[in-house]
Design a protein around this motif. Structure first.
Motif, short mmCIF file in Angstrom:
data_model
loop_
_atom_site.label_atom_id
_atom_site.label_comp_id
_atom_site.label_asym_id
_atom_site.label_seq_id
_atom_site.Cartn_x
_atom_site.Cartn_y
_atom_site.Cartn_z
N UNK A 1 0.83 -1.20 0.00
CA UNK A 1 0.00 0.00 0.00
C UNK A 1 0.87 1.25 0.00
N UNK A 2 1.96 1.22 0.78
CA UNK A 2 2.89 2.35 0.75
C UNK A 2 3.53 2.52 -0.61
N UNK A 3 3.79 1.41 -1.31
CA UNK A 3 4.36 1.48 -2.65
C UNK A 3 3.39 2.16 -3.61
N UNK A 4 2.10 1.79 -3.52
CA UNK A 4 1.10 2.40 -4.40
C UNK A 4 1.01 3.91 -4.16
N UNK A 5 1.09 4.31 -2.89
CA UNK A 5 1.00 5.74 -2.57
C UNK A 5 2.19 6.53 -3.10
N UNK A 6 3.33 5.86 -3.29
CA UNK A 6 4.49 6.59 -3.82
C UNK A 6 4.28 7.03 -5.26
N UNK A 7 3.39 6.35 -5.99
CA UNK A 7 3.12 6.78 -7.36
C UNK A 7 2.36 8.11 -7.38
N UNK A 8 1.63 8.41 -6.29
CA UNK A 8 0.97 9.70 -6.20
C UNK A 8 1.96 10.79 -5.80
N UNK A 9 2.86 10.46 -4.87
CA UNK A 9 3.84 11.45 -4.40
C UNK A 9 4.93 11.67 -5.46
N UNK A 10 5.36 10.58 -6.06
CA UNK A 10 6.48 10.63 -7.01
C UNK A 10 6.03 9.96 -8.31
#
Length: 261
Positions: free
Chosen positions: A149-158
């Motif tokens: 889930x943290x990996x998926x959120x990184x696509x929004x941040x970066x």
């Protein structure tokens, strides 16, 4: 009849290719998924399966040919991002293994080591034991799902194609320094008791020199260490869960640092 144009095919491939590089970099170094005992084909299969699930959740993908220089640069960036995120969580289990090394030395079990295929080197028995306990706890609390889930959120941040900043690598270095402190804190209760016993045996050796401290001290330190390990290890779950939570926050901090936020 279904008509597929070559441009549409390239768009589909590109839409899966860029996320797969970041996901594959995470899978290479992430705990559980990135163990060296896991075959390469399984890692590739897991990366592809995760990409198929995660790719629709990602925003727009840059329309850059994969074979161009810009495409190769983006691929290298995505692999580095995924490896940084996976290495961030891997450090937690490195701290658990270091705690086993710290405990095994005063217990007299430093010589009890065997070849560990996960690290490719000789590893102390206690290090392997604490690492397995930490890994089982990681799976029990769905840590692997929270990591994804943290990996998926990184696509929004970066987003894919964004330029990388050096602040993210600094956050990773700061986190690696905290791991040394965490490993010592994890082993500290047992270390205090064992060092107290060793100090007492040293004083006893000076007062009663006819007593063989080596013959008496080894069974005492070994027995006491095993008893303390049985007491402390079940109660270390809260500490390890706090490390997992800090690891998830560090993943987000690394992504924000790489994005320059």
């Amino acid at each position: 009849m279904i008509d597929v144009q070559i441009d549409q095919l390239y768009a589909w491939i590109t839409g899966l290719l860029w996320p797969m590089f970041r996901i594959g970099g995470l899978v290479m170094l992430a705990p559980v998924l990135g163990e060296s005992t896991v075959p390469i084909r399984i890692k590739v299969g897991v990366s592809v399966a995760l990409t198929v699930v995660i790719a629709p959740l990602i925003g727009p993908i840059p329309a850059i040919p994969p074979g161009s220089y810009a495409g190769l640069l983006i691929a290298a960036q995505q692999v580095l991002i995924g490896m940084a995120l996976g290495f961030c969580m891997r450090l937690i289990f490195t701290a658990a293994m270091m705690a086993g090394e710290f405990v095994g030395l005063p217990m007299g079990l430093a010589f009890a080591s065997f070849f560990d295929p996960a690290t490719g080197a000789n590893t102390a028995v206690l290090s392997r034991l604490i690492n397995i306990v930490a890994m089982l706890l990681f799976l029990a609390v769905n840590g692997h799902l929270l990591m994804l889930d943290g990996l998926v959120r990184t696509f929004e941040i970066l987003p894919i194609g964004a330029s990388l900043h050096a602040d993210g690598w600094g956050a990773l270095i700061d986190w690696s320094g905290q791991i040394w402190i965490s490993s010592i804190l994890l082993a500290l209760p047992i270390l205090i008791v064992l060092q107290t016993i060793n100090l007492s045996l040293g004083i006893l050796n000076r007062t009663a020199q006819q007593l063989s401290v080596f013959a008496v001290g080894f069974p005492i330190t070994l027995t006491t260490g095993l008893i303390m390990l049985a007491i402390v290890l079940p109660r270390s779950s809260e500490f390890l869960m706090k490390l997992f939570q800090d690891g998830y926050q560090t993943m987000a901090r690394i992504a924000r640092g790489l994005a320059g936020l």
